[in-house]
Design an enzyme around this catalytic site. Structure first.
Site, PDB file in Angstrom:
ATOM      1  N   CYS A 114      46.377  89.029  46.403  1.00 34.13           N
ATOM      2  CA  CYS A 114      45.012  88.635  45.999  1.00 34.13           C
ATOM      3  C   CYS A 114      44.442  89.545  44.923  1.00 34.13           C
ATOM      4  CB  CYS A 114      44.109  88.581  47.212  1.00 34.13           C
ATOM      5  SG  CYS A 114      44.379  89.986  48.267  1.00 34.13           S
ATOM      6  N   GLU A 139      43.479  80.333  40.876  1.00 31.91           N
ATOM      7  CA  GLU A 139      44.382  81.304  41.473  1.00 31.91           C
ATOM      8  C   GLU A 139      45.768  80.671  41.581  1.00 31.91           C
ATOM      9  OE1 GLU A 139      43.776  82.213  45.645  1.00 31.91           O
ATOM     10  OE2 GLU A 139      44.078  84.329  45.237  1.00 31.91           O
ATOM     11  N   GLU A 176      37.963  87.611  53.543  1.00 32.88           N
ATOM     12  CA  GLU A 176      38.706  88.187  52.415  1.00 32.88           C
ATOM     13  C   GLU A 176      39.451  87.025  51.784  1.00 32.88           C
ATOM     14  OE1 GLU A 176      38.415  91.219  51.505  1.00 32.88           O
ATOM     15  OE2 GLU A 176      37.695  92.254  53.290  1.00 32.88           O
ATOM     16  N   LYS A 219      45.300  84.674  65.091  1.00 34.96           N
ATOM     17  CA  LYS A 219      46.183  83.565  64.726  1.00 34.96           C
ATOM     18  C   LYS A 219      46.885  83.910  63.419  1.00 34.96           C
ATOM     19  CE  LYS A 219      45.952  79.972  62.088  1.00 34.96           C
ATOM     20  NZ  LYS A 219      47.366  79.849  61.675  1.00 34.96           N
TER      21      LYS A 219
HETATM   22  P1  NAD Z   1      45.333  79.794  53.800  1.00 35.89           P
HETATM   23  O1  NAD Z   1      43.857  79.772  53.677  1.00 35.89           O
HETATM   24  O2  NAD Z   1      46.084  78.560  53.570  1.00 35.89           O
HETATM   25  O3  NAD Z   1      45.742  80.309  55.222  1.00 35.89           O
HETATM   26  C1  NAD Z   1      45.215  81.511  55.748  1.00 35.89           C
HETATM   27  C2  NAD Z   1      45.080  81.354  57.222  1.00 35.89           C
HETATM   28  O4  NAD Z   1      44.003  80.435  57.454  1.00 35.89           O
HETATM   29  C3  NAD Z   1      46.317  80.757  57.888  1.00 35.89           C
HETATM   30  O5  NAD Z   1      46.529  81.399  59.131  1.00 35.89           O
HETATM   31  C4  NAD Z   1      45.914  79.306  58.088  1.00 35.89           C
HETATM   32  O6  NAD Z   1      46.569  78.696  59.168  1.00 35.89           O
HETATM   33  C5  NAD Z   1      44.430  79.443  58.356  1.00 35.89           C
HETATM   34  N1  NAD Z   1      43.648  78.229  58.117  1.00 35.89           N
HETATM   35  C6  NAD Z   1      43.918  77.203  57.281  1.00 35.89           C
HETATM   36  N2  NAD Z   1      42.959  76.274  57.373  1.00 35.89           N
HETATM   37  C7  NAD Z   1      42.055  76.728  58.276  1.00 35.89           C
HETATM   38  C8  NAD Z   1      40.853  76.206  58.823  1.00 35.89           C
HETATM   39  N3  NAD Z   1      40.379  75.022  58.455  1.00 35.89           N
HETATM   40  N4  NAD Z   1      40.190  76.958  59.722  1.00 35.89           N
HETATM   41  C9  NAD Z   1      40.650  78.158  60.097  1.00 35.89           C
HETATM   42  N5  NAD Z   1      41.811  78.685  59.649  1.00 35.89           N
HETATM   43  C10 NAD Z   1      42.491  77.976  58.746  1.00 35.89           C
HETATM   44  O7  NAD Z   1      45.795  80.983  52.862  1.00 35.89           O
HETATM   45  P2  NAD Z   1      47.296  81.456  52.650  1.00 35.89           P
HETATM   46  O8  NAD Z   1      47.882  80.422  51.759  1.00 35.89           O
HETATM   47  O9  NAD Z   1      47.947  81.796  53.927  1.00 35.89           O
HETATM   48  O10 NAD Z   1      47.071  82.826  51.877  1.00 35.89           O
HETATM   49  C11 NAD Z   1      46.846  82.875  50.532  1.00 35.89           C
HETATM   50  C12 NAD Z   1      45.368  83.067  50.253  1.00 35.89           C
HETATM   51  O11 NAD Z   1      44.890  84.235  50.919  1.00 35.89           O
HETATM   52  C13 NAD Z   1      45.107  83.295  48.798  1.00 35.89           C
HETATM   53  O12 NAD Z   1      43.995  82.561  48.381  1.00 35.89           O
HETATM   54  C14 NAD Z   1      44.830  84.800  48.709  1.00 35.89           C
HETATM   55  O13 NAD Z   1      44.066  85.192  47.637  1.00 35.89           O
HETATM   56  C15 NAD Z   1      44.174  85.055  50.012  1.00 35.89           C
HETATM   57  N6  NAD Z   1      44.330  86.473  50.375  1.00 35.89           N
HETATM   58  C16 NAD Z   1      43.247  87.301  50.229  1.00 35.89           C
HETATM   59  C17 NAD Z   1      43.352  88.645  50.538  1.00 35.89           C
HETATM   60  C18 NAD Z   1      42.174  89.563  50.387  1.00 35.89           C
HETATM   61  O14 NAD Z   1      42.228  90.704  50.824  1.00 35.89           O
HETATM   62  N7  NAD Z   1      41.097  89.118  49.784  1.00 35.89           N
HETATM   63  C19 NAD Z   1      44.551  89.152  51.021  1.00 35.89           C
HETATM   64  C20 NAD Z   1      45.630  88.293  51.170  1.00 35.89           C
HETATM   65  C21 NAD Z   1      45.490  86.930  50.841  1.00 35.89           C
END
Ligand code: NAD
Length: 503
Positions: A307, A405, A273, A199
């Site tokens: 991140c 963050e 992650e 997804k």
């Molecule tokens: P997000 O958590 O809002 O969304 C990430 C994904 O999770 C999306 O596809 C979203 O639809 C899904 N999601 C949201 N709520 C969910 C739920 N209840 N159950 C399952 N899936 C759900 O994050 P974002 O805003 O898309 O990305 C930014 C975040 O990602 C930041 O916190 C960043 O640090 C992190 N990030 C981490 C890494 C890493 O390697 N550690 C890499 C990239 C981004």
């Protein structure tokens, strides 16, 4: 204070009229990819996909439902046995063909990623090149997997370790590197013989759909499936589904928690992650110019929506003023613009209006806490979701902007008095993804790197990744490793088979 009139030295460079980044005919099909073909979903809901440089809608994509997930999981279950039993050589040849296919389409993929995320072409091109390399590294690595030697560890019993796929993996990806974060999961998941349902973020599904279109004739149907939709619906159904064996998510801490909670019901394996707030510890003996130049890139790459971004400087008080001057000098000349405005654009907009407003709220809070911004500090004029590259200086210890963050083009600068304090403060955030240490003292570089609680620690560098090396966090940044042979471990299971050899 942020300065009553923040120094917004940047302006947004705009693409020339009539020169679209991408021919609309090159957009991927806007449907779920299930069982090897594009299909309309069970639900008619649709979501707009927006170009964050302009705020204009690019297209609409369907918002899936739990039934779409169930159909995709059924396809992945059907495909898993044959795929999982095929030889590593067979799977590797397919993954290498995927790498070639992506490489042949790298300009198209980079343009599509830039259009959907607003990121500069140099960043998008780097993402695609890294994605291609992941599809080249994993097939080689899986053919050279090692484990304990087979042998008689108990008398008259021969022990053999067998490495098996887990089955079906549910994957949830974020919007900051939509293609790359997907490929970091897809390549090792497929290499180890699993099938998957992915997804993508609701904001940025286009390169994932293009990937599905490009590889549809290379992979057996059902091995790789894509379902679009909301996290609370699709992202939640994946860990809930009884036939999903593992869930891997890159995203925020909140989403990680939701997925881990749901997965705990069936005790699925979880790979997370999550966020980061990388400390950059600059000692008095560091090469300050080199550190400032490195942060121009490592703090503002992908507009800080990264991140591992070098976003939290802790600098020794004796060199803080000089270092801040050097950093501000670097940051003042970052070229901000639309991806179509030239190959030398270094920084684009925030990915969405919501995220733009979130970053601005962080800046307003910092201002309310009395923090000064010698450069940047607010939004840039014109359409799109642009925020000026910002340095927040002389930040008091414990200020919210140093703990939360922000995920935007914002680097905070705090000071410390001695090494003990530097290490304590570096470790005081709830995240533990990455960090850097800047010093020319070799002994100190080893000691401090060893004491920092982060999955990656750079010494005199920041944000350089290698596909051979693991990436992943400690503490609130999650668990599990992307990249490297450690990812192959995470997406497979070891079985001990013991033969009685006595006669
Ligand atoms: P997000 O958590 O809002 O969304 C990430 C994904 O999770 C999306 O596809 C979203 O639809 C899904 N999601 C949201 N709520 C969910 C739920 N209840 N159950 C399952 N899936 C759900 O994050 P974002 O805003 O898309 O990305 C930014 C975040 O990602 C930041 O916190 C960043 O640090 C992190 N990030 C981490 C890494 C890493 O390697 N550690 C890499 C990239 C981004």
């Amino acid at each position: 204070m942020i300065t009553s009139a923040p120094t917004l030295t940047s302006t947004v460079r705009r693409a020339a009229d009539g020169a679209p980044l991408l021919d609309p005919a090159a957009l991927p099909p806007r449907q779920h990819f299930i069982g090897g073909r594009f299909r309309a979903g069970a639900d008619d809901g649709a979501a707009a996909v927006v170009d964050p440089s302009t705020g204009q809608t690019i297209c609409a994509v369907p918002q899936g439902s739990a039934e779409d997930v169930d159909a995709a999981v059924a396809a992945a279950v059907d495909a898993q046995d044959a795929w999982g039993r095929s030889t590593p050589k067979h799977r590797s040849e397919i993954l290498l063909a995927i790498a070639d296919r992506l490489a042949e389409n790298s300009d198209l993929l980079a343009r599509l990623e830039a259009l959907n995320t607003g990121k500069p072409m140099v960043v998008a091109e780097d993402d695609v090149a890294s994605a291609v390399d992941s599809f080249r590294f994993m097939p080689g690595a899986v053919r050279a997997t090692t484990s304990l030697a087979a042998g008689e560890y108990a008398e008259e019993h021969l022990s053999v370790i067998v490495r098996e796929p887990l089955g079906v993996v549910g994957v949830v990806t974020p919007w900051n590197y939509p293609l790359l974060m997907g490929v970091w999961k897809i390549a090792p998941i497929l290499a180890t013989g699993n099938t998957l349902v992915l997804k993508p973020s609701e904001h940025t599904p286009l390169t994932t759909l293009k990937l599905a279109e490009l590889v549809a004739d290379l992979l057996p149907s059902g091995v790789f499936n894509v379902v679009m939709g909301r996290g609370s619906v699709i992202g939640q159904r994946l860990p809930d589904h009884p036939q999903v064996d593992m869930i891997a998510l890159t995203g925020s801490v909140g989403s990680g928690r939701a997925v881990a909670r749901a997965a705990s019901e069936s005790l699925k394996r979880v790979h997370l992650e999550l966020g980061g707030k990388a400390p950059v510890v600059v000692f008095e003996d560091a090469d300050l110019q080199a550190a400032a130049e490195s942060l121009r890139n490592a703090g503002y790459w992908n507009a800080g929506q990264e991140c591992g971004a070098a976003c939290r400087v802790l600098v020794h008080e004796s060199v803080a003023e000089r270092f801040t001057e050097l950093l501000v000098e670097q940051v003042s000349t970052i070229a901000v613009g639309e991806p179509g405005a030239g190959q030398d654009v270094e920084m684009g907009p925030m990915v969405s209006e919501d995220h733009y407003l979130r970053v601005l709220a962080h800046l307003e809070n910092a201002q309310a806490e009395g923090v000064r911004a010698p450069v940047g500090g607010g939004a840039l004029e014109g359409p799109g979701f642009f925020i000026a590259p910002t340095v927040l200086a002389d930040v008091p210890a414990g200020a919210a902007c140093t703990q939360e963050e922000i995920f935007g083009p914002v680097v905070t600068v705090e000071t410390f008095g001695d090494e003990e304090e530097a290490v304590r403060r570096a470790n005081e955030v709830p995240f533990g993804l990455s960090a850097s240490v800047w010093t020319l003292n070799a002994q100190r570089s080893h000691d401090v790197a060893a004491r920092i609680d982060a999955g990656t620690v750079w010494v005199n560098s920041h944000l350089v990744l290698a596909n051979e090396m693991p990436w992943g966090g400690f503490k609130g940044s999650g668990y599990g490793r992307d990249l490297s042979v450690y990812a192959l471990d995470d997406y497979s299971r070891t079985k001990h088979v013991m033969h009685h050899t006595g006669r």
